[in-house]
Design a protein around this motif. Structure first.
Motif, mmCIF file in Angstrom:
data_model
loop_
_atom_site.group_PDB
_atom_site.id
_atom_site.type_symbol
_atom_site.label_atom_id
_atom_site.label_comp_id
_atom_site.label_asym_id
_atom_site.label_seq_id
_atom_site.Cartn_x
_atom_site.Cartn_y
_atom_site.Cartn_z
ATOM 1 N N PRO A 43 31.007 39.496 35.371
ATOM 2 C CA PRO A 43 29.726 38.221 34.822
ATOM 3 C C PRO A 43 30.044 36.693 34.601
ATOM 4 N N GLY A 44 31.979 36.878 34.334
ATOM 5 C CA GLY A 44 32.862 35.019 34.333
ATOM 6 C C GLY A 44 32.220 34.684 34.622
ATOM 7 N N GLY A 45 31.940 34.639 36.627
ATOM 8 C CA GLY A 45 32.185 33.495 37.491
ATOM 9 C C GLY A 45 32.457 35.013 38.786
ATOM 10 N N ALA A 46 32.537 34.523 39.841
ATOM 11 C CA ALA A 46 32.785 35.402 40.971
ATOM 12 C C ALA A 46 34.130 35.726 40.976
ATOM 13 N N ASP A 47 34.273 37.389 40.814
ATOM 14 C CA ASP A 47 34.729 38.068 40.976
ATOM 15 C C ASP A 47 36.550 37.643 41.911
#
Ligand SMILES: C[S@@+](CC[C@H](N)C(=O)[O-])C[C@H]1O[C@@H](n2cnc3c(N)ncnc32)[C@H](O)[C@@H]1O
Length: 203
Positions: A43-47
């Motif tokens: 959820p914090g940005g693209a893995d």
């Protein structure tokens, strides 16, 4: 996946307004604002693995049906839709939370070519011009094999799939299984930071 504690709850409902948050990121070379929420993958940005996949893949087909298998909040599907505005992008996931976020993100970016749906909602006769996926490897081998068996044979003739899989999560074993069981050639097109990018070809 990079988070060993990640689990998928197929009944995970859409995130409430209080749970949703916006973040700035870059997709398909565009600075965009997307919405994510706890309880979806990365959820914090693209893995990291997803970013490697998006870096390595070739330009997607301009038209036809494209598949993001296991869309999460949608980084892969949104990239496909931005790069191929004339294509139909199927963003498939088993959690309503993921599908709801992908729909919101597509709408916010003005991408009306994204269909975020559960697997059984994709018309069975749809052949895919490309499949891009950071697949849910941690669900276990039997389920991963089921997922691969369901979707990879649906590649159109001459089309290919690009999958990112951790080396220590069995990328090479999965590649060998795909060729042995599904009779589809697999090429390891890149190996970066512990991840393999596998290209599965449909002759
Ligand atoms: C590794 S995450 C990738 C998410 C997103 N594509 C990304 O790159 O951030 C895999 C996704 O597959 C979904 N998933 C799990 N089982 C699935 C299944 N049987 N069919 C489709 N998607 C599934 C999970 O809910 C999760 O969102």
């Amino acid at each position: 996946m990079t988070d060993p504690t990640e689990h998928y709850f197929t009944d995970n409902p859409a995130a409430s307004e209080a749970e949703r948050r916006e973040l700035r990121t870059t997709l398909a070379g565009r600075d965009v604002t997307v919405t994510t929420a706890g309880g979806v993958f990365s959820p914090g940005g693209a893995d990291k693995a997803t970013s490697i996949l998006l870096d390595v893949v070739p330009e997607p087909p301009a038209e036809g049906d494209l598949l993001d298998l296991g869309c999460g909040w949608g980084p892969i599907a949104l990239t496909l839709a931005m790069r191929s505005p004339a294509a139909t992008v199927w963003a498939v996931d088993v959690t309503e939370r993921a599908l709801d976020l992908t729909r919101r993100n597509a709408a916010a970016l003005g991408l009306d070519n994204v269909r975020a749906v559960r697997p059984e909602e994709v018309p069975e006769e749809t052949p895919f011009a490309a499949i891009w996926s950071n697949p849910p490897i941690r669900v276990g081998k039997a389920v991963v094999h089921d997922i691969m068996r369901t979707w990879l044979p649906r590649l159109a003739k001459g089309a290919d799939a690009h999958l990112v899989v951790g080396k220590n999560l069995g990328a090479d074993t999965l590649a060998a299984w795909i060729t042995a069981e599904l009779d589809l050639p697999v090429v390891r097109v890149a190996s970066r930071k512990g991840f393999r990018i596998l290209r599965v070809e449909r002759p």
